[in-house]
Enzyme design. Sequence first.
Site, PDB file in Angstrom:
ATOM      1  N   CYS A 102     -57.818  -1.192 -31.541  1.00  0.00           N
ATOM      2  CA  CYS A 102     -58.635  -0.559 -30.513  1.00  0.00           C
ATOM      3  C   CYS A 102     -58.337   0.935 -30.566  1.00  0.00           C
ATOM      4  O   CYS A 102     -57.393   1.360 -31.221  1.00  0.00           O
ATOM      5  CB  CYS A 102     -58.269  -1.099 -29.146  1.00  0.00           C
ATOM      6  SG  CYS A 102     -58.244  -2.897 -29.090  1.00  0.00           S
ATOM      7  N   TRP A 109     -61.387  -3.871 -29.906  1.00  0.00           N
ATOM      8  CA  TRP A 109     -61.590  -4.896 -30.930  1.00  0.00           C
ATOM      9  C   TRP A 109     -60.826  -6.100 -30.406  1.00  0.00           C
ATOM     10  O   TRP A 109     -59.595  -6.079 -30.322  1.00  0.00           O
ATOM     11  CB  TRP A 109     -61.028  -4.429 -32.267  1.00  0.00           C
ATOM     12  CG  TRP A 109     -61.267  -5.396 -33.381  1.00  0.00           C
ATOM     13  CD1 TRP A 109     -62.394  -5.524 -34.132  1.00  0.00           C
ATOM     14  CD2 TRP A 109     -60.348  -6.365 -33.881  1.00  0.00           C
ATOM     15  NE1 TRP A 109     -62.224  -6.512 -35.062  1.00  0.00           N
ATOM     16  CE2 TRP A 109     -60.991  -7.050 -34.925  1.00  0.00           C
ATOM     17  CE3 TRP A 109     -59.044  -6.751 -33.540  1.00  0.00           C
ATOM     18  CZ2 TRP A 109     -60.375  -8.085 -35.644  1.00  0.00           C
ATOM     19  CZ3 TRP A 109     -58.441  -7.767 -34.246  1.00  0.00           C
ATOM     20  CH2 TRP A 109     -59.109  -8.422 -35.288  1.00  0.00           C
ATOM     21  N   GLU A 165     -63.961  -6.825 -55.386  1.00  0.00           N
ATOM     22  CA  GLU A 165     -64.345  -5.736 -54.478  1.00  0.00           C
ATOM     23  C   GLU A 165     -65.859  -5.790 -54.197  1.00  0.00           C
ATOM     24  O   GLU A 165     -66.296  -5.602 -53.054  1.00  0.00           O
ATOM     25  CB  GLU A 165     -63.924  -4.391 -55.081  1.00  0.00           C
ATOM     26  CG  GLU A 165     -64.470  -3.155 -54.402  1.00  0.00           C
ATOM     27  CD  GLU A 165     -64.062  -2.988 -52.941  1.00  0.00           C
ATOM     28  OE1 GLU A 165     -63.244  -3.769 -52.428  1.00  0.00           O
ATOM     29  OE2 GLU A 165     -64.608  -2.070 -52.296  1.00  0.00           O
ATOM     30  N   GLU A 184     -68.799  -8.389 -46.263  1.00  0.00           N
ATOM     31  CA  GLU A 184     -68.447  -7.774 -44.975  1.00  0.00           C
ATOM     32  C   GLU A 184     -69.619  -7.075 -44.305  1.00  0.00           C
ATOM     33  O   GLU A 184     -69.680  -7.050 -43.076  1.00  0.00           O
ATOM     34  CB  GLU A 184     -67.228  -6.858 -45.084  1.00  0.00           C
ATOM     35  CG  GLU A 184     -67.416  -5.576 -45.814  1.00  0.00           C
ATOM     36  CD  GLU A 184     -66.121  -4.775 -45.929  1.00  0.00           C
ATOM     37  OE1 GLU A 184     -65.358  -4.728 -44.955  1.00  0.00           O
ATOM     38  OE2 GLU A 184     -65.887  -4.192 -46.995  1.00  0.00           O
ATOM     39  N   HIS A 244     -63.172 -23.269 -64.870  1.00  0.00           N
ATOM     40  CA  HIS A 244     -62.129 -24.055 -64.218  1.00  0.00           C
ATOM     41  C   HIS A 244     -62.509 -24.425 -62.786  1.00  0.00           C
ATOM     42  O   HIS A 244     -61.647 -24.775 -61.983  1.00  0.00           O
ATOM     43  CB  HIS A 244     -60.803 -23.298 -64.254  1.00  0.00           C
ATOM     44  CG  HIS A 244     -60.365 -23.006 -65.646  1.00  0.00           C
ATOM     45  ND1 HIS A 244     -59.887 -23.984 -66.493  1.00  0.00           N
ATOM     46  CD2 HIS A 244     -60.400 -21.856 -66.380  1.00  0.00           C
ATOM     47  CE1 HIS A 244     -59.617 -23.443 -67.677  1.00  0.00           C
ATOM     48  NE2 HIS A 244     -59.923 -22.157 -67.632  1.00  0.00           N
TER      49      HIS A 244
HETATM   50  C1  F6R Z   1     -63.007  -3.282 -46.838  1.00  0.00           C
HETATM   51  C2  F6R Z   1     -61.991  -2.539 -46.125  1.00  0.00           C
HETATM   52  C3  F6R Z   1     -60.702  -3.207 -45.813  1.00  0.00           C
HETATM   53  C4  F6R Z   1     -59.534  -2.216 -45.925  1.00  0.00           C
HETATM   54  C5  F6R Z   1     -58.236  -2.886 -45.453  1.00  0.00           C
HETATM   55  C6  F6R Z   1     -57.041  -1.956 -45.619  1.00  0.00           C
HETATM   56  O1  F6R Z   1     -64.142  -2.513 -47.076  1.00  0.00           O
HETATM   57  O2  F6R Z   1     -62.188  -1.404 -45.773  1.00  0.00           O
HETATM   58  O3  F6R Z   1     -60.500  -4.328 -46.602  1.00  0.00           O
HETATM   59  O4  F6R Z   1     -59.426  -1.807 -47.259  1.00  0.00           O
HETATM   60  O5  F6R Z   1     -58.364  -3.239 -44.112  1.00  0.00           O
HETATM   61  O6  F6R Z   1     -57.175  -0.814 -44.837  1.00  0.00           O
HETATM   62  P1  F6R Z   1     -56.347   0.491 -45.150  1.00  0.00           P
HETATM   63  O7  F6R Z   1     -56.803   0.999 -46.468  1.00  0.00           O
HETATM   64  O8  F6R Z   1     -56.662   1.427 -44.024  1.00  0.00           O
HETATM   65  O9  F6R Z   1     -54.897   0.091 -45.194  1.00  0.00           O
END
Ligand code: F6R
Length: 607
Positions: free
Chosen positions: A2, A74, A479, A486, A502
């Site tokens: 949040c 959040w 990725e 997402e 597999h």
């Molecule tokens: C996906 C995304 C997340 C962040 C993850 C790590 O698009 O943004 O998967 O990569 O939450 O966040 P950081 O990089 O801030 O540690």
Amino acid sequence: MCGIVGIIGQAPVAPLIADALKRLEYRGYDSAGVATIESGVLARRRAEGKLVNLERRLQAEPLDGKIGIGHTRWATHGAPNETNAHPHFSDDVAIVHNGIIENFAELRDELVRDGYEFSSQTDTEVIAHLVSREIKRGAAPAEAAHRAIKRLEGAFALAIMFRGDEDLIVGARNGPPLAVGHGQGEMFLGSDAIALAPFTDSITYLEDGDWTIVRRNQAQIFDLGGNPVERHRQQSIGTTLLVDKGNHRHFMEKEIHEQPEVISHTLAHYLDFAGGTWRPLDMPFDFAKLDRLTISACGTAYLAGLIGKYWFERLARLPVDIDIASEFRYREIPLAKGAAALFVSQSGETADTLASLRYCRNAGIPIASIVNVGGSTMARESDLVFPTLAGPEIGVASTKAFTCQLAVIASLAARAAAARGTITREEEKTLIRQLCEAPRLVSETLKLQHRIEKVARELAHVRHVLYLGRDTNYPLAMEGALKLKEISYIHAEGYAAGELKHGPIALIDETMPVIVIAPHGRMFEKTVSNMQEVAARGGKIILITDGKGAEQASVKAFETIVLPDAPDLIAPIVYALPLQMLAYFTAVFMGTDVDQPRNLAKSVTVE
Ligand code: F6R
């Protein structure tokens, strides 16, 4: 996850708090609220959903107080509705909280036995009642807050305000970040320097276990034992380049288009483009003497690290252990002398990555971090920070931070190879030259937007997508899948192409789009064989390749996206672009909330 803000000002603060919350909305956006003290009375406005709902509420029913706290949420405990929105009140106490109180059930039972009634399902309300109970027991407000904080287990950043004192906000930090902002006759608290940017650039970050008494003219900081502590006051930089979409529909689109520039800035920190040499770095370890490198991160940052494993091992013959941070932190991994740890994070605040960093710190090995947010907790707790100069990333789905992370890791791997003597001076120069080409190739790839948009139009109608790649294109496949799921909510999986037979091959039929990332290079033929397996089962292949790959792929693809030729080292940086654009346009066609997809938050400060 949040965002919190507190202001003791000289004019009504509610509009300023709403403005600061806008800059924190990336941290959570399922409800928001503001409380102020007006003529000695605590008043609040809260609203479910995006901040715009709270702004409407404040327009209809303004708040006048010159002291206030605000929150964008959040949800962890309790549904994202107005009742659970912060600030929470208990008698004379108002509170906003970021984090999770792990012993909240035990504290709630204790408070219920004492006659307290709960009006929300949040863990936060427990803190409000605890503080209020201490006041009833005779403690002055700040001391009451201190006593309550000592009872809390878990992760929290707090701002607490008290009816009857219009010159006091108590803040506390254990885990999620909290910064005090110093003004002239006014003071601020905020989850980050970005939130406070228009008010002040003079910032003091609290450390874990700190709590602070903030008044209009000063802030005092204490440790958990109540002893005053000195924390460094610093100028925050660059925070005014903010939160503006320019001519773009979404931050994500803007951030995708910023990549040539920010990759170039980032690389310029590590390389002298003109001289074709490395810039000096004050390393806490010597690549030449390292036995192992341990990398840990979450989500997209983890996938950047995974691509790094291929680079470090192949170029520098440096063995790399890598794990997602939520596993790493509990795996009790033995860390031998001769190892160093590398953490990768856009925010520098991700709870699991930070816990992994602290695990390595306790094991006594040198710590380096690749972070985008300067001044973040990880940056402050590392022996060396490798910055990514991506600028503020507001879209929840990471794009420019990812490619900048790749640029940093690629340059570190090449530098490590030179230090370890696994490449010749000529090869080193070639790698430096190739790195310098990345911004131009990324810029050319952006021109494929219309072609990619056409493919995305098709994807917007499907329920599942498979991404395949080999070597560094395998993490890239993951990725691509992560980006798509997402923001478009389409189910997507990324697999190593060789793993297809597999198991996942069972999923393939004529309705299944299979996105194959296959530049012409060392693994091209092998990947084409896997494409054959997909084609034989009627799968719809979308091939992302280069000119030679398009020419030589012996399998007919449903669509082929042809990228500029990119040298091996920087190909993952260039190939990230079509994956980001595919996800972006698919989400746009589907009408989802691209910048703030459901259930997600930008900075994950809870585990
Ligand atoms: C996906 C995304 C997340 C962040 C993850 C790590 O698009 O943004 O998967 O990569 O939450 O966040 P950081 O990089 O801030 O540690």
